[in-house]
Design an enzyme around this catalytic site. Structure first.
Site, mmCIF file in Angstrom:
data_model
loop_
_atom_site.group_PDB
_atom_site.id
_atom_site.type_symbol
_atom_site.label_atom_id
_atom_site.label_comp_id
_atom_site.label_asym_id
_atom_site.label_seq_id
_atom_site.Cartn_x
_atom_site.Cartn_y
_atom_site.Cartn_z
ATOM 1 N N SER A 147 0.859 -1.178 0.000
ATOM 2 C CA SER A 147 0.000 0.000 0.000
ATOM 3 C C SER A 147 0.895 1.228 0.000
ATOM 4 O O SER A 147 2.069 1.154 0.393
ATOM 5 C CB SER A 147 -0.874 -0.007 1.260
ATOM 6 N N TYR A 160 -2.009 -0.475 10.733
ATOM 7 C CA TYR A 160 -2.071 -0.945 9.342
ATOM 8 C C TYR A 160 -0.829 -0.489 8.587
ATOM 9 O O TYR A 160 -0.191 -1.291 7.891
ATOM 10 C CB TYR A 160 -3.330 -0.417 8.660
#
Length: 284
Positions: A147, A160
């Site tokens: 990501s 995260y």
């Protein structure tokens, strides 16, 4: 130990020996589902790993297989079934992942551990199961779905982002270790994608009122950006391009991710900081 169930679409389907064999984790929806469909349509023999077979429907070219990245025996059994059926796994796409939203201070050790168990240790389990076959054949490709938060952390997504930072470090080290065996690692870094990962992200159980206003602004900003983001099919096209031979180690998955990667490397840190805070609703 009982072997995992699989569900092919067409029982009489035949497969060419020249077909590349692909295993995709977390293939029931989102980027994993789109990647499975895209590669199958391009002629790859795709095994879509899912925790529950009753959560998916038949798709041409995809053979669903039970695979829970949090269960080492499940991972080992699924990989064994695929290799028994096909003789190899040419490409592994580590896509399975979960998200967690909330202040770092409000995140319990159990919540952080559960997140890392999927996003980092889940990848490790599947890599450990697949690599022996790839090494023995002196050939293989592992695509790890990271990501932009793997290089640019965001507020209220600290754990995260940490898991994706860990994934990036693991991937880079691994690429050095396995390159001499003909195996390569590629990191694919999407920005916001129109899936349920962010909009349905788990919230931390603990609530700290001091963070409430900023957290609400940040969540609203994320939802707005996700609603306007490209569909997962666009990331799937990048997965296909990597499978076809685009093997640069770190690859932003879209134009926004490419811009953020450039800014992170070359823009003044203060400018990046202000831009990030605005993007997540922390400053007007």
């Amino acid at each position: 130990m009982q072997l995992p169930e699989t569900r092919p679409l067409v029982e009489t389907q035949t497969h060419s020996m020249e077909q590349k064999i692909v295993l995709i984790t977390g293939a029931s929806s989102g980027i994993g589902g789109a990647s499975a469909r895209t590669l199958a349509a391009a002629g790859y023999r795709v095994f879509g790993g899912v925790r529950r077979l009753d959560s998916v429907t038949s798709v041409p070219g995809i053979e669903w297989i039970q695979l829970d990245v949090q269960d080492e025996e499940s991972v080992a059994a699924a990989v064994r079934v695929i290799i028994e059926r096909t003789g190899r796994i040419d490409i592994l796409v580590n896509n399975a992942g979960v998200s967690l939203v909330g202040p770092v201070e409000a995140t319990s050790i159990a919540e952080a551990g559960a997140l890392f168990d999927v996003n980092v240790f889940g990848v490790l389990r599947v890599v450990r199961a697949v690599l022996p076959s790839m090494r023995s054949r002196r050939s293989g490709l592992i695509v790890n779905i990271s990501s932009v938060l793997g290089f640019l952390p965001a507020p209220f997504m600290g754990l995260y982002a940490s898991s994706k930072h860990a994934l990036e470090g693991l991937s880079e080290s691994l690429d050095h270790e396995v390159r001499s065996f003909g195996v390569r690692i590629v990191l694919l870094e999407p920005s916001f994608t129109n899936t349920n990962l962010d909009t349905n992200a788990t919230r931390t159980k603990a609530v700290i009122k001091d963070y409430a206003a900023a957290l609400a602004c940040s969540v609203d900003a994320v939802r707005q950006q996700v609603s306007n983001a490209p569909p997962p099919d666009e990331v799937a096209k990048k997965v296909l391009a990597i499978a076809e031979g685009t093997r640069q180690f770190r690859q932003p998955a879209d134009g926004r991710a490419k811009l953020l990667s450039f800014l992170r490397r070359f823009a003044p840190s203060g400018q990046v900081d202000k831009s990030l805070r605005r993007a997540f609703g922390l400053e007007a």
